[in-house]
Design a protein around this motif. Structure first.
Motif, PDB file in Angstrom:
ATOM      1  N   LEU A 172      64.236   0.293 -37.379  1.00  0.00           N
ATOM      2  CA  LEU A 172      64.372  -1.156 -37.421  1.00  0.00           C
ATOM      3  C   LEU A 172      64.327  -1.786 -36.064  1.00  0.00           C
ATOM      4  O   LEU A 172      64.279  -1.127 -35.041  1.00  0.00           O
ATOM      5  CB  LEU A 172      65.603  -1.613 -38.164  1.00  0.00           C
ATOM      6  CG  LEU A 172      65.414  -3.088 -38.533  1.00  0.00           C
ATOM      7  CD1 LEU A 172      64.446  -3.243 -39.659  1.00  0.00           C
ATOM      8  CD2 LEU A 172      66.740  -3.731 -38.809  1.00  0.00           C
ATOM      9  N   SER A 173      64.409  -3.061 -36.111  1.00  0.00           N
ATOM     10  CA  SER A 173      64.040  -3.863 -34.971  1.00  0.00           C
ATOM     11  C   SER A 173      65.192  -4.724 -34.521  1.00  0.00           C
ATOM     12  O   SER A 173      66.149  -4.962 -35.257  1.00  0.00           O
ATOM     13  CB  SER A 173      62.898  -4.755 -35.402  1.00  0.00           C
ATOM     14  OG  SER A 173      63.415  -5.833 -36.133  1.00  0.00           O
ATOM     15  N   ARG A 175      65.103  -7.692 -34.395  1.00  0.00           N
ATOM     16  CA  ARG A 175      64.947  -8.997 -35.031  1.00  0.00           C
ATOM     17  C   ARG A 175      65.883  -9.203 -36.209  1.00  0.00           C
ATOM     18  O   ARG A 175      66.032 -10.305 -36.691  1.00  0.00           O
ATOM     19  CB  ARG A 175      63.513  -9.137 -35.567  1.00  0.00           C
ATOM     20  CG  ARG A 175      62.473  -9.346 -34.533  1.00  0.00           C
ATOM     21  CD  ARG A 175      62.368 -10.821 -34.185  1.00  0.00           C
ATOM     22  NE  ARG A 175      61.563 -10.947 -32.984  1.00  0.00           N
ATOM     23  CZ  ARG A 175      60.264 -10.679 -32.935  1.00  0.00           C
ATOM     24  NH1 ARG A 175      59.627 -10.302 -34.013  1.00  0.00           N
ATOM     25  NH2 ARG A 175      59.607 -10.815 -31.817  1.00  0.00           N
ATOM     26  N   GLU A 176      66.450  -8.122 -36.712  1.00  0.00           N
ATOM     27  CA  GLU A 176      67.276  -8.226 -37.906  1.00  0.00           C
ATOM     28  C   GLU A 176      68.384  -9.239 -37.640  1.00  0.00           C
ATOM     29  O   GLU A 176      69.189  -9.076 -36.723  1.00  0.00           O
ATOM     30  CB  GLU A 176      67.873  -6.856 -38.225  1.00  0.00           C
ATOM     31  CG  GLU A 176      68.739  -6.825 -39.445  1.00  0.00           C
ATOM     32  CD  GLU A 176      67.951  -7.033 -40.722  1.00  0.00           C
ATOM     33  OE1 GLU A 176      66.714  -7.117 -40.655  1.00  0.00           O
ATOM     34  OE2 GLU A 176      68.586  -7.140 -41.783  1.00  0.00           O
ATOM     35  N   ALA A 311      53.938  -7.267 -40.920  1.00  0.00           N
ATOM     36  CA  ALA A 311      55.224  -7.661 -41.510  1.00  0.00           C
ATOM     37  C   ALA A 311      56.168  -6.457 -41.505  1.00  0.00           C
ATOM     38  O   ALA A 311      57.367  -6.580 -41.206  1.00  0.00           O
ATOM     39  CB  ALA A 311      55.011  -8.170 -42.938  1.00  0.00           C
ATOM     40  N   ARG A 314      57.473  -6.036 -38.141  1.00  0.00           N
ATOM     41  CA  ARG A 314      58.479  -7.024 -37.759  1.00  0.00           C
ATOM     42  C   ARG A 314      59.831  -6.664 -38.377  1.00  0.00           C
ATOM     43  O   ARG A 314      60.859  -6.753 -37.727  1.00  0.00           O
ATOM     44  CB  ARG A 314      58.035  -8.413 -38.238  1.00  0.00           C
ATOM     45  CG  ARG A 314      58.860  -9.564 -37.689  1.00  0.00           C
ATOM     46  CD  ARG A 314      58.346 -10.887 -38.224  1.00  0.00           C
ATOM     47  NE  ARG A 314      58.400 -10.881 -39.679  1.00  0.00           N
ATOM     48  CZ  ARG A 314      57.375 -11.179 -40.479  1.00  0.00           C
ATOM     49  NH1 ARG A 314      56.213 -11.530 -39.982  1.00  0.00           N
ATOM     50  NH2 ARG A 314      57.507 -11.141 -41.794  1.00  0.00           N
ATOM     51  N   ASP A 315      59.809  -6.194 -39.636  1.00  0.00           N
ATOM     52  CA  ASP A 315      61.062  -6.089 -40.378  1.00  0.00           C
ATOM     53  C   ASP A 315      61.571  -4.682 -40.632  1.00  0.00           C
ATOM     54  O   ASP A 315      62.750  -4.496 -40.902  1.00  0.00           O
ATOM     55  CB  ASP A 315      60.889  -6.768 -41.750  1.00  0.00           C
ATOM     56  CG  ASP A 315      60.569  -8.242 -41.609  1.00  0.00           C
ATOM     57  OD1 ASP A 315      61.001  -8.837 -40.609  1.00  0.00           O
ATOM     58  OD2 ASP A 315      59.879  -8.772 -42.487  1.00  0.00           O
ATOM     59  N   LYS A 316      60.684  -3.663 -40.607  1.00  0.00           N
ATOM     60  CA  LYS A 316      61.119  -2.382 -41.138  1.00  0.00           C
ATOM     61  C   LYS A 316      61.047  -1.217 -40.167  1.00  0.00           C
ATOM     62  O   LYS A 316      61.886  -0.337 -40.188  1.00  0.00           O
ATOM     63  CB  LYS A 316      60.304  -2.042 -42.379  1.00  0.00           C
ATOM     64  CG  LYS A 316      60.462  -3.119 -43.445  1.00  0.00           C
ATOM     65  CD  LYS A 316      60.376  -2.566 -44.828  1.00  0.00           C
ATOM     66  CE  LYS A 316      60.799  -3.617 -45.849  1.00  0.00           C
ATOM     67  NZ  LYS A 316      60.015  -3.570 -47.064  1.00  0.00           N
TER      68      LYS A 316
END
Lengths: 408, 408, 408
Positions: A172-173, A175-176, A311, A314-316
């Motif tokens: 993960l990133s 950004r979470e 995507a 970015r999210d996973k």
């Protein structure tokens, strides 16, 4: 360096590519040489020059007949050792029948693979290295193969590079919302917490008779270190530290097709039990699906940007690319067919890579000056295994993990 | 010549290719350099070396994070100016953190495009040239981009070559029963009559501070000339003379990807009103549909002979190819990636092309001998516009069209 | 050697590729030169340089107008002899109108083909060689064309190589339970029995004014020999010995596109009657289906391993490839674009090939030392025909087959 590689038995094909006696011949390219492999009526493996010595016709189109591969143009027929068995368009008493041979290399089947020896016959080891995945029953292992369009060294360097594990493959990133990169990763899989907590491992590299032993040390607690211990086994085998003592172990063979391409064999195995369904390489997470046209090129490859999903990125996960194996392949290929090492900037996280380059150059020097390599001659020295282990800070990693690393 | 081009801000991308903060990075190749462009969290544009200085991984696969692009292999993170913001696999006190930079070029967004400056920082103009299509509101313009697989000079030469307009783009053929080529064309569109009546324009070329002013003179009547007046604006901008004072104006930027490829940006704009639907580049007649795979390669390209329709070529237009833009692209590509100019036979209809070649060589000489170019430094000198105008025979074309050519 | 080839009229296209006056121009590449062919309003054939001398635009995109091909860029128009008929963008009094010519070669239509002469005009024969397939009515012949991606010499060598006929094209295998390779082949087609019984023919090669006469001798009975007699006709024509006196005859023209590619024209003809439906090249057994994109590339080609079917190869024929023509193409291509002859091992079955190489080198020597070739100048010397015939052992093959080989 090619001479060094030639002193070792090398994986050339999956056994399943030549499933039975008299099956279709298979093209093989290794160390820049175009070869043809076939299994004869008695099940023996032949690995020959791909082109018939008569008129240079491609023997891929040959006919695999009784104990020999026949060129279809004028019918010259060769056995697995390269002898000519028939020359139907020449007179019966032609001296050519005895004089002609086709180039051939010794080959054998072992551990789910077809192996070939392309070096000096006087220095041929009697069998392939006894890597654990070759020793266990076939139910205990899973082997896959993929084409990588880059030099094998980029593969090996990825295989011994513990630094990238917690970054390239991270889940993960930053950004979470409300959660940082490292906390989230830890929450997803507690076994990954050490990787996420400490992304700058310190490397300890020790020479060994099989190649080198690499310990990558991360902080675990105030009293303990988390060690990922992997071996490099000459000339191109690497292993991944397993997440737990129960889980299967993974390793690779990075076999040079030529200077610009590599056969990547990925092995998943358990020392003492059959693999369960979807364990290891059966899972989409690790497996790299390849085209079914015989090329072994990944379905997601450079031409489609490895299927990158922005995507997902970015999210996973870090890359937006599915599967640890494909993440490695992708990143290694993007460096180009042969990375320009004069333009790299290596840091302390690259210590194992620096040591590996020195080791390989030393092997080449040794061969050039002495005419031999002491290492490859004992297949049993390859009986070692990687480990991921938490040890008290005062314990030497090789001592503390000795039992876990030993193959019976 | 590359040094000349580097002294100008150059269009690199359509703004819409990087639509929002933190969007996916985009590969850009300009002047033979492979670059990566990204828009950071604050909307700033970064244009960096495409390969990470650490291990040469392609930053196209990077993760666009808070105000920086992160290489996914070992996590090095760069800001739009090329500074390193993070090196997670290196110790916190590593001196590399301060020493490493990645190559970066100044970039900005203006006039619907992303611009980059790849030259000597001491000679950087403070903004792109003030071409009219960049000055008008976005409602007044339409910009399209396509890949051409040829040197940019072939594009520029097409853009200033009035001779071909009435031939390559002509609407009918001598085959029409009962009607000649020229009569028929005139009947279809009276504005084209001058082009059809006089296919051998006489060229008048004058040097200018922005490049050169080109007047192509055709007979209109016994007392009048029809002038198509276009500017070449250094280093690679051209304009098309509009058919009428009311109609939109068209122009091009021919941006060198490398010696063998060009980004062709086509602009349609109206100085004083929004474009109407289907006006200019929205119409199939002018627009060149491109593949939607990010390559900007035309749907009809060399591999399918530009969709040539021989029946259309026989009955409807000269080429059998749809669209003025594609007709130009096609013909320029068929000359090869770089046309062999030693095998050309130039005539008086090629006067503007000859003048342009001399101008560009003079710019290269000027830069080499003086270290600078006086021209590109005043963005406001680009405030000019092409014109198509009928003038009495005694009137100088630059005087007679002065008002029409002036951008407020 | 190129100079030798240029002294002959050469087949360039099928007539059907330019079916009517003013049809679309066709790209032709011959002897490494890119050319464009067109048929003008009067039906005459023009073969010109593919690129316009003005700005090097590809004339494939030209417009075939009244008695001339017009470049669409600036309208230069050329007749079949390379004269400029129009230069619309140049002034009426331009001296270029008289000075400019485009390279052109003499061309004509004969025997179902378009022929071109690319050599010294002073030594041009007045018509193509009188090969029998060109002399018979069009109902009596069938001509097909395919692209081979290899040097033409590999084609010619296959065409004169009787040794491979009973092996490459053989119909069954040693695998047939209870039956050997040779017995089975004989059972399938008694006419093949000689080929199957004696796979090592003895070659007799005799020089001739058209090239050379080749007799391949096989045992037929204690008193008789089976002779396959074929001609090589300079510079690149071969014939196949027919199975029976009634059957159609087959032959080839192996026309060099460049050093790496060949147009293979295959002719099937009957001297004295119309071909029946599905006779000869209409049958799947001989015909090679090609792509319909103008490339004449076989549908089954290198990229799909010539459609090899391993089950068919095991049970039905030697190659698993359908069609004698494709079997030849495939095997010739697998040798590579130009086979490395220094790595061949020629035997007595290759006697015709050795003789052919000497003949061609002798022709090149003759041309270099004398400036001319005596052979190609008499089209009527090509009036010969191949034969397959059983003769008593004491009879000379040329005498015994004289009547069968004579074209009226």
């Amino acid at each position: 360096m090619g001479e060094v590689l030639r002193r070792y038995w090398m994986p050339a094909l999956l056994s399943e590519e030549m499933p039975e006696a008299d099956c279709a011949p298979v093209r093989v390219r290794l160390l820049g040489e175009d070869l043809i492999a076939f299994r004869d009526t008695d099940g023996r493996i032949g690995v020959l020059d791909r082109f018939c010595p008569h008129r240079r016709v491609d023997l891929f189109f040959g006919r695999n007949e009784e104990c020999g591969l026949r060129c279809v143009y004028h019918g010259w027929k060769f056995d697995v050792s390269g002898n000519v068995l028939d020359m139907p368009a020449e007179p019966a008493n032609s001296p050519m029948r005895d004089e002609v041979k086709i180039k051939s290399y010794p080959a054998m089947e072992w551990g789910g693979l077809i192996w070939v020896y392309m070096g000096d016959p006087d220095h041929m080891p009697d069998r392939p290295p006894e890597l654990e995945w070759g020793l266990v029953p076939s139910t205990h292992r899973n082997i896959q193969k993929r084409l990588q369009e880059n030099n094998y060294a980029q593969g090996v360097e990825g295989g011994i590079d513990s630094s990238h594990v917690g970054i390239l493959h991270s889940l993960l990133s930053p950004r979470e919302p409300g959660r940082g990169f490292r906390e989230r990763q830890q929450a997803i899989d507690p076994r990954l917490s050490f990787l996420a907590q400490d992304t700058a491992p310190k490397f300890f590299v020790r020479p060994s008779d099989y190649g080198m032993l690499i310990g990558a040390r991360r902080k675990a607690s105030e009293e303990e270190f988390y060690w990922r211990i992997t071996q490099f086994l000459a000339p191109f085998y690497t292993m991944i530290a397993p997440r737990s003592p129960e889980g299967p172990i993974a390793g690779h063979a990075w076999v040079p097709i030529d200077d610009y391409n590599t056969w990547t064999f990925t092995m998943y195995w358990s020392p003492d039990r059959p693999l369960r369904e979807f364990e290891g390489l059966d899972s989409a997470k690790v497996n790299v699906p390849v085209l079914d046209d015989g090329s072994f090129k990944p379905v997601h490859n450079r031409s489609n940007n490895y299927g990158i999903d922005r995507a997902m990125q970015r999210d996973k996960n870090s890359t937006g690319i599915i599967g640890i194996g494909l993440q490695d392949s992708a990143i290694q290929e993007t460096m180009g067919p042969i990375v320009d090492r004069s333009r790299e900037m290596l840091g302390s996280g690259d210590a194992a890579i620096v040591a590996w380059r020195k080791l390989m150059l030393a092997l080449a020097d040794e061969l050039e000056s002495t005419g031999k390599l002491h290492q490859p001659l004992q297949p049993e020295i390859y009986r070692v295994r990687s480990a991921g282990i938490v040890l008290p800070r005062g314990v030497d990693f090789a001592d503390g993990a000795r039992e876990r690393m030993t193959v019976a």
